[in-house]
Design a protein around this motif. Structure first.
Motif, PDB file in Angstrom:
ATOM      1  N   GLY A 119      12.201   9.777 -13.052  1.00  0.00           N
ATOM      2  CA  GLY A 119      11.628   8.475 -12.732  1.00  0.00           C
ATOM      3  C   GLY A 119      11.158   8.405 -11.295  1.00  0.00           C
ATOM      4  N   ALA A 120      11.928   8.993 -10.361  1.00  0.00           N
ATOM      5  CA  ALA A 120      11.545   8.987  -8.941  1.00  0.00           C
ATOM      6  C   ALA A 120      10.283   9.813  -8.714  1.00  0.00           C
ATOM      7  CB  ALA A 120      12.695   9.529  -8.092  1.00  0.00           C
ATOM      8  N   TYR A 121      10.181  10.972  -9.386  1.00  0.00           N
ATOM      9  CA  TYR A 121       8.987  11.818  -9.242  1.00  0.00           C
ATOM     10  C   TYR A 121       7.748  11.095  -9.775  1.00  0.00           C
ATOM     11  CZ  TYR A 121      10.674  16.344  -7.541  1.00  0.00           C
ATOM     12  OH  TYR A 121      11.146  17.352  -6.758  1.00  0.00           O
ATOM     13  N   LEU A 122       7.872  10.447 -10.939  1.00  0.00           N
ATOM     14  CA  LEU A 122       6.733   9.733 -11.506  1.00  0.00           C
ATOM     15  C   LEU A 122       6.346   8.536 -10.653  1.00  0.00           C
ATOM     16  CD1 LEU A 122       7.548   9.846 -15.339  1.00  0.00           C
ATOM     17  CD2 LEU A 122       5.652  10.980 -14.164  1.00  0.00           C
ATOM     18  N   ASN A 123       7.342   7.931 -10.018  1.00  0.00           N
ATOM     19  CA  ASN A 123       7.066   6.776  -9.165  1.00  0.00           C
ATOM     20  C   ASN A 123       6.238   7.158  -7.950  1.00  0.00           C
ATOM     21  OD1 ASN A 123       8.351   4.779  -6.774  1.00  0.00           O
ATOM     22  ND2 ASN A 123       7.790   3.782  -8.695  1.00  0.00           N
ATOM     23  N   VAL A 124       6.349   8.428  -7.489  1.00  0.00           N
ATOM     24  CA  VAL A 124       5.518   8.907  -6.385  1.00  0.00           C
ATOM     25  C   VAL A 124       4.043   8.848  -6.774  1.00  0.00           C
ATOM     26  CG1 VAL A 124       4.903  10.932  -4.994  1.00  0.00           C
ATOM     27  CG2 VAL A 124       7.304  10.377  -5.397  1.00  0.00           C
ATOM     28  N   GLN A 125       3.751   9.238  -8.021  1.00  0.00           N
ATOM     29  CA  GLN A 125       2.373   9.273  -8.502  1.00  0.00           C
ATOM     30  C   GLN A 125       1.906   7.915  -9.020  1.00  0.00           C
ATOM     31  OE1 GLN A 125       1.108  12.183  -7.929  1.00  0.00           O
ATOM     32  NE2 GLN A 125      -0.970  11.937  -8.667  1.00  0.00           N
ATOM     33  N   PHE A 126       2.842   7.165  -9.625  1.00  0.00           N
ATOM     34  CA  PHE A 126       2.515   5.844 -10.202  1.00  0.00           C
ATOM     35  C   PHE A 126       3.501   4.814  -9.649  1.00  0.00           C
ATOM     36  CE2 PHE A 126       1.456   9.025 -13.473  1.00  0.00           C
ATOM     37  CZ  PHE A 126       0.082   8.821 -13.566  1.00  0.00           C
ATOM     38  N   PRO A 127       3.220   4.249  -8.483  1.00  0.00           N
ATOM     39  CA  PRO A 127       4.161   3.321  -7.849  1.00  0.00           C
ATOM     40  C   PRO A 127       4.503   2.105  -8.711  1.00  0.00           C
ATOM     41  CG  PRO A 127       2.471   4.023  -6.296  1.00  0.00           C
ATOM     42  CD  PRO A 127       2.047   4.524  -7.636  1.00  0.00           C
ATOM     43  N   GLY A 128       3.632   1.760  -9.635  1.00  0.00           N
ATOM     44  CA  GLY A 128       3.897   0.604 -10.478  1.00  0.00           C
ATOM     45  C   GLY A 128       4.806   0.883 -11.653  1.00  0.00           C
ATOM     46  N   SER A 288      -0.004  16.766  -5.230  1.00  0.00           N
ATOM     47  CA  SER A 288      -0.143  16.259  -6.605  1.00  0.00           C
ATOM     48  C   SER A 288       0.317  17.300  -7.613  1.00  0.00           C
ATOM     49  CB  SER A 288      -1.594  15.868  -6.879  1.00  0.00           C
ATOM     50  OG  SER A 288      -1.996  14.808  -6.049  1.00  0.00           O
ATOM     51  N   MET A 289      -0.030  18.557  -7.340  1.00  0.00           N
ATOM     52  CA  MET A 289       0.379  19.613  -8.253  1.00  0.00           C
ATOM     53  C   MET A 289       1.899  19.738  -8.290  1.00  0.00           C
ATOM     54  SD  MET A 289      -0.562  23.673  -8.263  1.00  0.00           S
ATOM     55  CE  MET A 289       0.607  24.018  -6.965  1.00  0.00           C
ATOM     56  N   LEU A 290       2.536  19.609  -7.096  1.00  0.00           N
ATOM     57  CA  LEU A 290       3.988  19.722  -7.053  1.00  0.00           C
ATOM     58  C   LEU A 290       4.648  18.592  -7.830  1.00  0.00           C
ATOM     59  CD1 LEU A 290       6.487  21.205  -5.864  1.00  0.00           C
ATOM     60  CD2 LEU A 290       6.448  19.512  -4.039  1.00  0.00           C
ATOM     61  N   VAL A 291       4.127  17.392  -7.679  1.00  0.00           N
ATOM     62  CA  VAL A 291       4.716  16.256  -8.389  1.00  0.00           C
ATOM     63  C   VAL A 291       4.613  16.466  -9.891  1.00  0.00           C
ATOM     64  CG1 VAL A 291       4.476  13.799  -8.883  1.00  0.00           C
ATOM     65  CG2 VAL A 291       4.344  14.614  -6.521  1.00  0.00           C
ATOM     66  N   TRP A 292       3.430  16.890 -10.360  1.00  0.00           N
ATOM     67  CA  TRP A 292       3.245  17.051 -11.795  1.00  0.00           C
ATOM     68  C   TRP A 292       3.980  18.266 -12.339  1.00  0.00           C
ATOM     69  CZ3 TRP A 292       2.038  13.257 -14.684  1.00  0.00           C
ATOM     70  CH2 TRP A 292       1.211  12.235 -14.212  1.00  0.00           C
ATOM     71  N   LEU A 293       3.804  19.406 -11.671  1.00  0.00           N
ATOM     72  CA  LEU A 293       4.490  20.587 -12.168  1.00  0.00           C
ATOM     73  C   LEU A 293       5.989  20.543 -11.858  1.00  0.00           C
ATOM     74  CD1 LEU A 293       1.967  23.498 -11.440  1.00  0.00           C
ATOM     75  CD2 LEU A 293       2.339  22.204 -13.541  1.00  0.00           C
ATOM     76  N   GLY A 294       6.350  19.832 -10.787  1.00  0.00           N
ATOM     77  CA  GLY A 294       7.763  19.664 -10.482  1.00  0.00           C
ATOM     78  C   GLY A 294       8.501  18.946 -11.593  1.00  0.00           C
ATOM     79  N   LEU A 295       7.794  18.119 -12.319  1.00  0.00           N
ATOM     80  CA  LEU A 295       8.393  17.452 -13.473  1.00  0.00           C
ATOM     81  C   LEU A 295       8.845  18.457 -14.523  1.00  0.00           C
ATOM     82  CD1 LEU A 295       6.019  14.392 -13.912  1.00  0.00           C
ATOM     83  CD2 LEU A 295       8.458  14.309 -13.408  1.00  0.00           C
ATOM     84  N   PHE A 296       8.175  19.619 -14.579  1.00  0.00           N
ATOM     85  CA  PHE A 296       8.568  20.619 -15.573  1.00  0.00           C
ATOM     86  C   PHE A 296      10.010  21.071 -15.352  1.00  0.00           C
ATOM     87  CE2 PHE A 296       3.896  21.524 -16.120  1.00  0.00           C
ATOM     88  CZ  PHE A 296       3.852  21.185 -17.466  1.00  0.00           C
ATOM     89  N   GLY A 297      10.394  21.224 -14.081  1.00  0.00           N
ATOM     90  CA  GLY A 297      11.761  21.633 -13.801  1.00  0.00           C
ATOM     91  C   GLY A 297      12.769  20.590 -14.257  1.00  0.00           C
ATOM     92  N   LEU A 298      12.476  19.333 -13.973  1.00  0.00           N
ATOM     93  CA  LEU A 298      13.373  18.255 -14.382  1.00  0.00           C
ATOM     94  C   LEU A 298      13.395  18.121 -15.901  1.00  0.00           C
ATOM     95  CD1 LEU A 298      12.307  15.631 -11.693  1.00  0.00           C
ATOM     96  CD2 LEU A 298      14.250  17.186 -11.630  1.00  0.00           C
TER      97      LEU A 298
END
Length: 451
Positions: A119-128, A288-298
């Motif tokens: 949720g925190a990672y997605l909030n970086v990309q989508f603050p809403g 942006s790539m880290l946020v999106w691909l970082g989600l893969f680890g989580l």
């Protein structure tokens, strides 16, 4: 009169044996790899970079010894209950119950922390987007995927694990130009005084967050009943898995800590995006790539641990320790669907306890990490004791794989886990009481269920 055999359709569903060594490696690394993305940075707040480095070296040594010893048990007794089955065979019903419930605590409380990080990672990309809503959605998606089928789930796990590894390597490469040992060493022992004793005290206090780098790798044991050739594939998966994780853990921690002021990353659920942001800027496509691909680890860890706790609940229910209704498999998919739903429901409730739960001033993520660590360390101690007992009690047991350097390596794992448990209990005494209370309550309830 000739007795008719029951129709195939009337036979109870069984777990499918479809997993290869590659699948099992993906599960081993995927279960843990979110620990490289978040959670560990709380160790910096506790012990500083140098203190936490010391804690991580100790824990990595303990985990390596443990995995090379634990593999013997997994190959000798391939069972969905994993540690529960080993301890029950070696130590009897009570030993099995305590070990199984401790494993369940580990696997139940780790996923909410991971989901909150998603949720925190997605909030970086989508603050809403509310982080808790995103965390709940992640639970529902991967709960469903786990129910649909083990091979589909394991193949997905393998894919996201490889993507997560690639992204961690990209992170290290991108922040490398800004790396400086001066940054990493600055005030490297200062945080130890936070607990009112020496810097070594800070090292011990940071142990739960060092364990987070490796927590849950043992979950492969719970997929043993679904492995094609467990005696051959499990040793390969475990050995390659622990070496992969040790390499990534030290690489991520050192490069993140040396890329700038490490103190600004402590107590964050998303330390890697924040570290990269100060190196490449907030508008960089690398971020942006880290946020999106970082989600893969989580995602890999959330998905894998859901798979693990579902098998543990299923095995405990099948043994009569938990309600037997949780020990049923889906007629079509042959997966423990009820156990999956029950464990996920507990995790979702934990997510929404964030605003009302506070123990010793710690965040919910830190509390969940520490509770998971208590469960894990209890299981590690009981498993190594079981290994010694079974070597003496059942010397003729077909093992397929034997712990190298026996009895030295298992003894190192046992003593290391015991030291870690004492250190974590001393530094988190209130949480220790919560953990023991949970264990006793669940044990009493399960004991009443078996009567």
């Amino acid at each position: 009169m000739k007795q008719e055999l029951p129709a195939v359709s009337a036979m109870p569903p069984q777990l499918n044996r479809k997993l290869s060594a590659f699948h099992l490696w993906g599960i081993a690394v995927g279960l843990v790899i979110s620990g490289e993305y978040f959670g560990w940075s709380y160790g910096w707040a506790t012990a500083g970079t140098l203190g936490f480095l010391g804690a991580t070296i100790f824990v990595a040594f303990m985990y390596t010894a443990f995995i090379f010893s634990f593999t013997e048990l997994t190959c000798a007794i391939p069972h969905a209950g994993g540690p529960f089955a080993y301890a029950e065979r070696a130590l009897g019903r009570l030993g099995g119950t305590v070990t199984g419930l401790a494993t369940l605590v580990e696997f139940i409380f780790a996923p909410p922390a991971i989901a909150l990080a998603i949720g925190a990672y997605l909030n970086v990309q989508f603050p809403g987007l509310p982080p808790k809503l995103a965390a709940t959605g992640a639970y529902l998606v991967f709960m469903t995927l786990n129910i649909v089928g083990v091979q589909i789930a394991a193949t997905f796990e393998l894919f996201v694990t490889i993507a997560a590894i690639v992204e961690l390597l990209v992170f290290m490469a991108v922040v490398a130009p800004a790396f400086s040992w001066a940054n990493f060493n600055h005030n490297g022992w200062g945080a130890g005084s936070h607990f009112g004793f020496t810097a070594m005290g800070g090292v011990f206090a940071a142990i739960p967050f060092a364990i987070w780098f490796f927590l849950a790798i043992e979950g492969v044991a719970m997929a043993a009943e679904e492995a094609r050739t467990p005696q051959r594939s499990i040793p390969v998966a475990y050995s390659a898995g622990v070496l992969t994780l040790v390499t990534l853990a030290f690489g991520v921690m050192i490069f993140a800590g040396g890329s700038g002021d490490w103190a600004t990353l402590a107590n964050l659920n998303d330390p890697l995006p924040q570290a990269m942001k100060r190196v490449v800027g907030s508008q960089s496509p690398w971020l942006s790539m880290l946020v999106w691909l970082g989600l893969f680890g989580l995602v890999a860890s959330l998905h894998g641990i859901i798979m693990g706790f579902a098998r543990q609940i299923y095995a405990l229910a099948r043994a009569g320790i938990l309600p037997t209704t949780l020990g049923r498999l889906h007629n079509r998919f042959h997966t423990p669907h009820r156990a999956t739903i029950a464990g996920s429901a507990i995790g979702i409730v934990a997510i929404y306890a964030d605003d009302v739960v506070s123990i010793g001033g710690q965040s919910l993520t830190a509390i969940l990490v520490t509770l998971s660590v208590f469960g894990a360390l209890t299981m590690y101690v009981m498993s190594m004791i079981s290994l010694f007992v079974l070597r003496r009690k059942e010397p003729g047991l077909e093992r397929g794989y034997k712990a190298p350097l026996y009895p030295l390596l298992p003894a190192i794992a046992l003593s290391g886990a015991a030291v870690c448990f004492i250190a974590v209990s001393y530094c988190n005494f209130l949480l220790f009481l919560v953990y023991i209370t949970l264990l006793i309550i669940i044990a009493i309830i399960s004991n009443n269920l078996t009567r």
